[in-house]
Structure formats: structure tokens, C-alpha cells
Design a protein around this motif. Sequence first.
Motif, PDB file in Angstrom:
ATOM      1  N   LEU A  66     -30.885  17.941 -29.248  1.00  0.00           N
ATOM      2  CA  LEU A  66     -30.488  19.031 -28.290  1.00  0.00           C
ATOM      3  C   LEU A  66     -31.197  20.427 -28.371  1.00  0.00           C
ATOM      4  O   LEU A  66     -31.633  21.080 -27.442  1.00  0.00           O
ATOM      5  CB  LEU A  66     -29.040  19.554 -28.433  1.00  0.00           C
ATOM      6  CG  LEU A  66     -28.544  20.659 -27.611  1.00  0.00           C
ATOM      7  CD1 LEU A  66     -28.501  20.587 -26.271  1.00  0.00           C
ATOM      8  CD2 LEU A  66     -26.866  20.934 -27.716  1.00  0.00           C
ATOM      9  N   ASP A  67     -31.793  20.741 -29.525  1.00  0.00           N
ATOM     10  CA  ASP A  67     -32.388  21.820 -29.903  1.00  0.00           C
ATOM     11  C   ASP A  67     -33.848  21.791 -29.408  1.00  0.00           C
ATOM     12  O   ASP A  67     -34.602  22.656 -28.757  1.00  0.00           O
ATOM     13  CB  ASP A  67     -32.401  22.389 -31.240  1.00  0.00           C
ATOM     14  CG  ASP A  67     -31.037  22.985 -31.757  1.00  0.00           C
ATOM     15  OD1 ASP A  67     -30.138  23.422 -30.873  1.00  0.00           O
ATOM     16  OD2 ASP A  67     -30.868  22.813 -33.136  1.00  0.00           O
ATOM     17  N   LYS A  68     -34.290  20.427 -29.738  1.00  0.00           N
ATOM     18  CA  LYS A  68     -35.891  20.117 -29.123  1.00  0.00           C
ATOM     19  C   LYS A  68     -35.753  20.254 -27.640  1.00  0.00           C
ATOM     20  O   LYS A  68     -36.987  20.500 -27.263  1.00  0.00           O
ATOM     21  CB  LYS A  68     -35.969  18.756 -29.716  1.00  0.00           C
ATOM     22  CG  LYS A  68     -36.302  18.552 -31.288  1.00  0.00           C
ATOM     23  CD  LYS A  68     -36.531  17.224 -31.501  1.00  0.00           C
ATOM     24  CE  LYS A  68     -36.640  16.974 -33.022  1.00  0.00           C
ATOM     25  NZ  LYS A  68     -37.022  15.667 -33.483  1.00  0.00           N
ATOM     26  N   VAL A  69     -34.812  19.729 -27.174  1.00  0.00           N
ATOM     27  CA  VAL A  69     -34.940  19.739 -25.329  1.00  0.00           C
ATOM     28  C   VAL A  69     -34.951  21.367 -25.039  1.00  0.00           C
ATOM     29  O   VAL A  69     -35.730  21.669 -24.254  1.00  0.00           O
ATOM     30  CB  VAL A  69     -33.796  19.164 -24.863  1.00  0.00           C
ATOM     31  CG1 VAL A  69     -33.744  19.351 -23.237  1.00  0.00           C
ATOM     32  CG2 VAL A  69     -33.957  17.509 -25.119  1.00  0.00           C
ATOM     33  N   ILE A  70     -34.116  22.329 -25.584  1.00  0.00           N
ATOM     34  CA  ILE A  70     -34.041  23.666 -25.289  1.00  0.00           C
ATOM     35  C   ILE A  70     -35.227  24.044 -25.541  1.00  0.00           C
ATOM     36  O   ILE A  70     -35.882  25.082 -24.790  1.00  0.00           O
ATOM     37  CB  ILE A  70     -32.849  23.946 -26.039  1.00  0.00           C
ATOM     38  CG1 ILE A  70     -31.436  23.687 -25.565  1.00  0.00           C
ATOM     39  CG2 ILE A  70     -33.098  25.553 -25.903  1.00  0.00           C
ATOM     40  CD1 ILE A  70     -30.417  24.033 -26.417  1.00  0.00           C
ATOM     41  N   ALA A  71     -36.073  23.756 -26.896  1.00  0.00           N
ATOM     42  CA  ALA A  71     -37.296  24.342 -27.062  1.00  0.00           C
ATOM     43  C   ALA A  71     -38.578  23.980 -26.145  1.00  0.00           C
ATOM     44  O   ALA A  71     -39.179  24.862 -25.653  1.00  0.00           O
ATOM     45  CB  ALA A  71     -37.886  23.965 -28.620  1.00  0.00           C
ATOM     46  N   GLY A  72     -38.365  22.644 -25.732  1.00  0.00           N
ATOM     47  CA  GLY A  72     -39.219  22.272 -24.760  1.00  0.00           C
ATOM     48  C   GLY A  72     -39.035  22.769 -23.308  1.00  0.00           C
ATOM     49  O   GLY A  72     -39.954  23.092 -22.588  1.00  0.00           O
ATOM     50  N   LEU A  73     -38.070  23.165 -22.892  1.00  0.00           N
ATOM     51  CA  LEU A  73     -37.652  23.659 -21.741  1.00  0.00           C
ATOM     52  C   LEU A  73     -38.165  25.180 -21.501  1.00  0.00           C
ATOM     53  O   LEU A  73     -38.779  25.654 -20.685  1.00  0.00           O
ATOM     54  CB  LEU A  73     -36.030  23.769 -21.143  1.00  0.00           C
ATOM     55  CG  LEU A  73     -35.489  22.539 -20.957  1.00  0.00           C
ATOM     56  CD1 LEU A  73     -33.923  22.614 -20.870  1.00  0.00           C
ATOM     57  CD2 LEU A  73     -36.085  21.944 -19.683  1.00  0.00           C
ATOM     58  N   LYS A  74     -38.102  25.850 -22.858  1.00  0.00           N
ATOM     59  CA  LYS A  74     -38.228  27.267 -22.920  1.00  0.00           C
ATOM     60  C   LYS A  74     -40.060  27.250 -22.770  1.00  0.00           C
ATOM     61  O   LYS A  74     -40.560  28.200 -22.297  1.00  0.00           O
ATOM     62  CB  LYS A  74     -38.181  27.889 -24.205  1.00  0.00           C
ATOM     63  CG  LYS A  74     -36.706  28.169 -24.227  1.00  0.00           C
ATOM     64  CD  LYS A  74     -36.270  28.868 -25.715  1.00  0.00           C
ATOM     65  CE  LYS A  74     -34.834  29.246 -25.695  1.00  0.00           C
ATOM     66  NZ  LYS A  74     -34.558  29.667 -27.050  1.00  0.00           N
ATOM     67  N   GLU A  75     -40.624  26.241 -23.410  1.00  0.00           N
ATOM     68  CA  GLU A  75     -42.201  25.948 -23.289  1.00  0.00           C
ATOM     69  C   GLU A  75     -42.587  25.875 -22.010  1.00  0.00           C
ATOM     70  O   GLU A  75     -43.674  26.096 -21.318  1.00  0.00           O
ATOM     71  CB  GLU A  75     -42.690  24.667 -24.033  1.00  0.00           C
ATOM     72  CG  GLU A  75     -42.580  25.068 -25.597  1.00  0.00           C
ATOM     73  CD  GLU A  75     -42.913  24.006 -26.361  1.00  0.00           C
ATOM     74  OE1 GLU A  75     -43.425  22.607 -25.690  1.00  0.00           O
ATOM     75  OE2 GLU A  75     -42.991  23.871 -27.816  1.00  0.00           O
ATOM     76  N   ARG A  76     -41.693  25.173 -20.994  1.00  0.00           N
ATOM     77  CA  ARG A  76     -42.024  25.206 -19.431  1.00  0.00           C
ATOM     78  C   ARG A  76     -41.441  26.384 -18.548  1.00  0.00           C
ATOM     79  O   ARG A  76     -41.722  26.328 -17.457  1.00  0.00           O
ATOM     80  CB  ARG A  76     -41.175  23.881 -19.150  1.00  0.00           C
ATOM     81  CG  ARG A  76     -41.405  22.630 -19.549  1.00  0.00           C
ATOM     82  CD  ARG A  76     -40.596  21.501 -19.009  1.00  0.00           C
ATOM     83  NE  ARG A  76     -41.149  20.012 -19.498  1.00  0.00           N
ATOM     84  CZ  ARG A  76     -40.656  19.027 -18.851  1.00  0.00           C
ATOM     85  NH1 ARG A  76     -40.153  19.042 -17.847  1.00  0.00           N
ATOM     86  NH2 ARG A  76     -40.947  17.860 -19.447  1.00  0.00           N
ATOM     87  N   GLY A  77     -41.049  27.376 -19.500  1.00  0.00           N
ATOM     88  CA  GLY A  77     -40.945  28.576 -18.632  1.00  0.00           C
ATOM     89  C   GLY A  77     -39.271  28.888 -18.161  1.00  0.00           C
ATOM     90  O   GLY A  77     -38.863  29.843 -17.673  1.00  0.00           O
ATOM     91  N   VAL A  78     -38.491  28.156 -18.693  1.00  0.00           N
ATOM     92  CA  VAL A  78     -37.309  28.139 -18.717  1.00  0.00           C
ATOM     93  C   VAL A  78     -36.498  29.485 -19.525  1.00  0.00           C
ATOM     94  O   VAL A  78     -36.937  29.260 -20.922  1.00  0.00           O
ATOM     95  CB  VAL A  78     -36.225  27.098 -18.906  1.00  0.00           C
ATOM     96  CG1 VAL A  78     -34.846  27.348 -18.812  1.00  0.00           C
ATOM     97  CG2 VAL A  78     -36.792  25.928 -17.773  1.00  0.00           C
ATOM     98  N   THR A  79     -36.008  30.327 -18.957  1.00  0.00           N
ATOM     99  CA  THR A  79     -35.507  31.623 -20.051  1.00  0.00           C
ATOM    100  C   THR A  79     -34.131  31.739 -19.770  1.00  0.00           C
ATOM    101  O   THR A  79     -33.626  32.507 -20.643  1.00  0.00           O
ATOM    102  CB  THR A  79     -36.184  32.895 -19.457  1.00  0.00           C
ATOM    103  OG1 THR A  79     -35.917  33.023 -18.009  1.00  0.00           O
ATOM    104  CG2 THR A  79     -37.801  32.868 -19.520  1.00  0.00           C
TER     105      THR A  79
END
Length: 252
Positions: free
Chosen positions: A112-125
Motif C-alpha cells: 500500500l505504501d509503495k502505491v502511495i509513493a508511486g502516485l506521488k511520483e506521478r504528481g498526486v498530492t
Amino acid sequence: MSFCKDCIVAVTHEGTPTGKIEQIGGVETYVALPEGDYPKDKALLLLTDVFGIKFPNNQLLADDFARNGFAVYIPDYLNGDAIIDSMFGNPNWDIGRDWFPTHTAEQTRPPLDKVIAGLKERGVTTLGVAGYCFGGRYAVDLALENAVKAIVISHPSLLQVPADFEKLLATSSAPLLINSCEKDDMFPPSAQATTDELLGAASTTSVNARSSGTGCAEHRLTERSGTQGSSGQSQERSGALPSVRCSLGSLK
């Protein structure tokens, strides 16, 4: 650890999922996106019950949310080991003995944390969370960490009442919506009443919604029942949307 019988009974919805599974942060994730333009910096995490990201109902629910303007992501925090119907045909299989020991927070929180980190890398804030049963625990955890903007939990399990809600009121700014039912072994009437008292007495933006359904099968009415409305859309899917809009509308 145990669930009530309705937590692990599934009826498959009709319909064809329109999203796709892709890798985000190295984790398989079901992705459902709105048609046309949508805010790329905002997203909804749908945290499933024990049936996981490949169960059609969960995918169809994500698709419905996406049609209402949310970019939706379902992370496979069960590591490809969701419960499937055939397990229940084995009289020697026991969910508490054979499944839960390999699906503790130690195994399921890192993806779950990896997906959240991946979304942040895509610009999700900005993130909102809709957590169902097993996923309700993580929705609350993310709110306690102030990692999300708002949460909706439906038929939550594995919560500590009143401790979790006392901590939420003390430390979290995320609005909270709870979809529950009158009879629920995992979130029983006593826990519901305690939660109502806490949320009602607090001066907060949190809200508490009480379903009028009876029986623990209310969880199935929000994610896993088979009732169809006159439009052909599953009533539990269309019925879940106002709840999500109520708490997650600030994401738009």
C-alpha cells in the motif's frame, strides 16, 4: 481472528470492468480513470475486502467512482493472494489459520505504501480513501497519519473502539463517513453507539452515517451483493456513490 459469515460470502455483479491493471510502485494496481479531463493531482484509493483487486465487484465499484470524476486506484496489498470462492469448498481450509497469518500489517501495509509513493511520483498530492471491511483498518490508519484528505469506511473490521476514533479526533483533520449496519460482529451495535457518542460530542468536520440495513450482509450491499436496480446498475454500487461524494467531494 475471525470474520462473520457475510464478510466472506460473495455474489458477483453483472457488468464488464472498464479499467486496467498496471504496475504502480512495483505493485499491481487496478486503475479506473474518468472520461475527459480530471484533476491529475487528486485520487481515490479503494482499499478492498479480502477478495482483492481482481474480484469483478471491486473493479466495477472503482469504475463507478471514476465515472463520477475520481481517478481511482485499487492497490493489490494482498500480494496476489486474495480469497477466492474455491477456498470455501475445502472443508479443511480455515481463514484464521490458513490466510490471516500471511496477511498481517507486516505483509500488507508495505505494498500500500509503495502505491502511495508511486502516485506521488506521478504528481498526486491529495488522496481520499474508501475502505471496505479489511480495507477499513488501513483507511483509518492513513487518516491517523494525516496522509489522506478524507475517508469513507464501509462495514469496517479490525478496528479498536473507542481507541481508534479517539485518536482520529485528537490527531486527524480528515472528514470521516461510516457506512455500517444494525447487526455486525466486526463493528457491533455497542461499538457503533460508542463511536456515535464520540463523533457527536466532538466539534469536528467528521460525519457518521448509519445504514438502515439489517444483518452483517450490509457489507455485501455496499460491495458484494447482486441486487440490480431498474437502470441495470447494481443498487449497492450506485448507493455507495453519495456516501463517497459526501466525504470526498473536497477532492474535486
